[in-house]
Design an enzyme around this catalytic site. Structure first.
Site, PDB file in Angstrom:
ATOM      1  N   SER A 341       6.410  -9.052   8.338  1.00  0.00           N
ATOM      2  CA  SER A 341       6.581  -8.438   7.024  1.00  0.00           C
ATOM      3  C   SER A 341       7.962  -7.834   6.871  1.00  0.00           C
ATOM      4  CB  SER A 341       5.517  -7.355   6.825  1.00  0.00           C
ATOM      5  OG  SER A 341       5.760  -6.635   5.634  1.00  0.00           O
ATOM      6  N   ASP A 342       8.495  -7.962   5.665  1.00  0.00           N
ATOM      7  CA  ASP A 342       9.711  -7.250   5.311  1.00  0.00           C
ATOM      8  C   ASP A 342       9.376  -5.761   5.212  1.00  0.00           C
ATOM      9  OD1 ASP A 342      12.294  -6.764   4.567  1.00  0.00           O
ATOM     10  OD2 ASP A 342      11.949  -7.183   2.458  1.00  0.00           O
ATOM     11  N   LYS A 343      10.408  -4.922   5.223  1.00  0.00           N
ATOM     12  CA  LYS A 343      10.190  -3.482   5.128  1.00  0.00           C
ATOM     13  C   LYS A 343      10.415  -2.971   3.709  1.00  0.00           C
ATOM     14  CE  LYS A 343      13.418  -0.606   6.288  1.00  0.00           C
ATOM     15  NZ  LYS A 343      13.572   0.208   5.025  1.00  0.00           N
ATOM     16  N   ASP A 703       8.162 -11.933   5.065  1.00  0.00           N
ATOM     17  CA  ASP A 703       9.500 -12.165   5.524  1.00  0.00           C
ATOM     18  C   ASP A 703       9.402 -13.143   6.664  1.00  0.00           C
ATOM     19  OD1 ASP A 703      12.092  -9.685   5.727  1.00  0.00           O
ATOM     20  OD2 ASP A 703      12.067 -11.722   5.036  1.00  0.00           O
TER      21      ASP A 703
END
Length: 782
Positions: A341-343, A703
């Site tokens: 995962s993206d932040k 992501d």
């Protein structure tokens, strides 16, 4: 290579041609354009005709007849058509008509679903018409962004979206939110300077602006250096478009089942012929009987029932803002084993929030999240009468505004305005009481902003008060005194050391730290048109403030829900590793934090050996994210649905706006929500902001990253390698094919490493010892 605007037939230049290393005068000369006049209308028309519109290439729509025929690619549809033909030959009219109707119904359902998804995507795209302000023929005009050409002079200001890549030739306190490309939650300061040395990453090109990044502060002028596929996002789009698709797991399983059924039917026909001939039965009777029996063995309703079930699933996903373009993708989600995962904007709110204020004698904590005005300032340490004087520079030295509870302007300044509101300051009245005389805008060279106001000192004498805010080292270097309990004290080495310690502490917690200061000047000696930076000396330090982009309230529950379903959650972000690690700790994401460059420098064997222990990968450029996805999703990659989600600004109202219209169009599932929601858990798997069916056999990540070893190879053989030794009955949705020798245990009726079937086990695999190879051989590597 220099590209001149008078070469119509040449390929348009791109940011990769090193425009960041050229002076503004050299850049405009290369394009043969006068920045004060711009291109002529005729010249722009020629360039547009030669190089095409400033848009990413869109997937060519197949004709209706071809899309109809693609519905007959599955083996079951082919078998049903063949069965209908045979039924016609043996004059089984009712059976033939029924089979033809079923195949048509299956095809129509599939076409209808694709049509609905296509209509939804077209509706989204119709809402994304961008414009740009340009200079042409000596006057300013607003044109559609698709009509931009290289050499155009574009004017940008706060609130605008950069419509193409360009070299900045003028900048006035310009800041651009590049989180879409870099993952940085703080806007990047831009100027017109020239960069030297090796080619920097896009996030370090301070004199370049990139397509589909929003301007948050200031204004500027740029000359377009690349459009369409030549832009940074265009390059990423090309990488995604080159990624091939694979058949969804459900389709593979149905094809395998169809082959088994077809083989069994054929074997039945042979056996019937053999037995019939032994009894001297007629050939025609045997043929009709054998064919009838074979057709009866085919589950004609299976495709229709499957389509109906998947249609219900697509409706459920639609309620969660997911557009399913191909029905088999619905089932793909159930095979999720890992999520990268993206932040920024996904796990976090993408809203800077002041959480702590430190003065020489006091410390305050701040409640509330994001730009919401709910929250209070809590006096944690010290005995000062109030916090107002300590945070006043953050409120006054600011161009942002609070309008009806919403932040308008730079997000960092907005967070500081929210801090002032929580502290009880009347922001509008405070600003009205301190008329602004001059402004020193923020500049990356001196890393601070100062405003000068008409005020009165404690004795009632009129003064020009300078309010300063900026990076801690920049402000501390100009300090002479500090505000402590309402009085000024000398700024000595001890105070400097304490400020450095507080800065290091808050920085280690993933916070962005800023400093504030003031200085009173004699009005007689103040020149608002002079060198304002020269006045910012011997200032009085007032406070340090720690800010953070906080995790979403529901992100922690979503991560916990995924982990409860034995789904490995990993953070892959373009932001700083320290910041990412701090957010990961708050969300309960385990594992070490590594730099993307360090991870890329590892050998593939080392990457495979360490990936299971890595929880955060920071400073990862978008193109490297795609390479990571290619590397680790290679064994069972599906496609790249809506990668634009993770590359577009999270605050945009409509997703899929920047990088990958082609990827969105070719994706099987496009998810419109940028957040992780526990309510999206279905069958114990979470619906994430981007579903990229790469985790061996299912959805991957918002992501891109490595599809872990857990399912990358094991799913194809029916086994499982990652996580606990067993996944539990709710996750026991695996093919029945015999696994590879290296496959691991799965729940229910497990497989051990020897490939022999173990007896049924509980969700905790308590009967692992029953594996013929022994407990040690049956243990999972996860």
């Amino acid at each position: 290579m220099t590209v001149r605007s008078n070469s119509v037939g040449e390929q348009p230049p791109s940011a990769g041609d090193g425009w960041y290393a050229r002076d503004p005068e050299e850049v405009v000369a290369a394009f043969g354009v006068d920045p004060t006049v711009g291109l002529s209308a005729g010249r722009a028309t020629q360039l547009l005709a030669a190089h095409g519109p400033n848009a990413l290439p869109e997937e060519k729509r197949s004709p209706a007849w071809r899309r109809f025929l693609t519905q007959y690619r599955s083996y079951m549809q082919i078998v049903l058509v063949a069965a209908a033909v045979v039924s016609l030959l043996i004059k089984e009219w009712t059976t033939a008509i029924l089979l033809i109707v079923l195949t048509l119904l299956n095809a129509v359902v599939g076409l209808r679903q694709e049509g609905k998804a296509e209509s939804a995507m077209n509706a989204l795209q119709s809402m994304m018409k961008a414009t740009a302000r340009v200079r042409r023929d000596g006057s300013e005009a607003e044109i559609p962004a698709e009509e931009l050409v290289v050499g155009d002079i574009v004017l940008i200001g706060a609130g605008d979206q950069v419509a193409a890549d360009g070299r900045i030739i003028e900048a006035n306190a310009l800041q651009i939110d590049e989180s879409a490309l870099t993952g940085e939650s703080v806007p990047a300061a831009k100027d017109a300077g020239t960069l030297q040395g090796p080619r920097p990453a896009p996030g370090d090109q301070a004199n370049m602006a990139f397509m589909n990044t929003p301007v948050t502060h200031g204004s500027g002028v740029l000359v377009v250096t690349a459009t369409g596929v030549g832009t940074e996002v265009g390059k990423i789009s090309g990488m995604l478009s080159a990624t091939g698709k694979e058949v969804p797991p459900l389709t593979k399983e149905l094809d395998t089942l169809t082959l088994w059924i077809t083989g069994a039917a054929g074997l039945t026909m042979i056996v019937m012929f053999a037995l019939g001939r032994q009894r001297d039965q007629a050939w025609d009777v045997l043929f009709v009987s054998a064919v009838s029996l074979a057709i009866a063995a085919i589950p004609e309703a299976l495709p229709t029932v499957t389509q109906a079930i998947l249609s219900v699933g697509s409706l459920n996903l639609a309620k969660r803002n997911a557009i399913v373009k191909e029905l088999p993708s619905v089932e793909t989600l159930a095979f999720t084993s890992a999520i990268n995962s993206d932040k920024t904007g996904t796990l976090t709110m993408n809203q800077m929030t002041a959480v702590e204020v430190v003065t020489p004698t006091d410390r305050y904590t701040v409640s509330g999240m994001g730009y919401g005005l709910a929250g209070k300032v809590h006096h944690a340490v010290g005995s000062a009468a109030g916090i107002e004087d300590a945070i006043l520079p953050y409120v006054v030295a600011s161009d942002a505004k609070l309008v009806d509870g919403e932040v308008v302007g730079d997000p960092t300044e907005g967070a500081l305005l929210v801090l002032g509101h929580k502290a009880g300051l009347d922001i509008d009245a405070t600003r009205e009481g301190l008329p602004r005389l001059a402004t020193l805008p923020f500049d990356p060279g001196y890393k601070l902003m100062a405003t000068f106001h008409s005020a009165f000192d404690a004795s009632g004498r009129p003064v020009v008060r300078c309010f300063v805010k900026g990076a801690v080292p920049a402000v501390v270097a100009r300090a002479a005194t500090a505000l402590a309990a309402g009085a000024s004290i000398p700024w000595d080495a001890e105070l400097a050391a304490r400020a450095e310690a507080q800065t290091q502490r808050m920085g280690g917690e993933g916070r962005r730290v800023m400093a504030a200061a003031t200085r009173d000047l004699d009005p007689a000696g103040f020149d608002p048109d002079g060198d304002l930076l020269a006045y910012v000396t011997e200032v009085r330090m007032t406070s340090l403030v720690g800010m953070v982009d906080p995790p979403r309230e529901d992100a922690k529950a979503a991560v916990a829900g995924a982990q409860a379903g034995h789904i490995r959650v990993r953070m892959v972000t373009g932001d700083d590793v320290t910041t990412g690690a701090a957010i990961a700790r708050q969300l309960g994401i385990p594992g070490e934090a590594v730099l993307g460059a360090d991870f890329a420098d590892m050998s593939e064997d080392e990457q495979l050996a360490r990936i299971d222990g890595i929880g955060v990968v920071g400073r990862v450029a978008p193109e490297r994210k795609v390479r990571l996805a290619d590397m680790y999703g290679r064994p069972a990659r599906q496609d790249l649905p809506a990668l634009c989600e993770r590359l577009c600004p999270p605050r945009t109202a409509v997703r899929c706006t920047c990088v990958c219209r082609p990827a969105c169009q070719s994706a099987q599932t496009v998810v419109l929500s940028m957040r992780l929601k526990p309510s999206s858990m279905a069958s114990r798997f979470p619906l994430w902001n981007v579903i990229s069916a790469r985790a061996g056999c299912g959805a991957d990540s918002p992501d891109p990253g490595r599809a872990p070893r857990s399912l990358s190879a094991a799913h194809r053989s029916g086994g499982q390698r990652a996580g606990p030794p067993c996944w539990g009955p709710a996750r026991a949705r695996w093919p029945t094919a015999r696994p590879h020798a290296n496959a691991r245990w799965r729940s229910g009726r497990g497989w051990c490493r020897t490939g022999r079937r173990c007896r049924p086990t509980s969700a905790h695999c308590t009967a692992r010892r029953s594996c013929p190879a022994g407990p040690a051989r049956a243990r999972s590597r996860g």
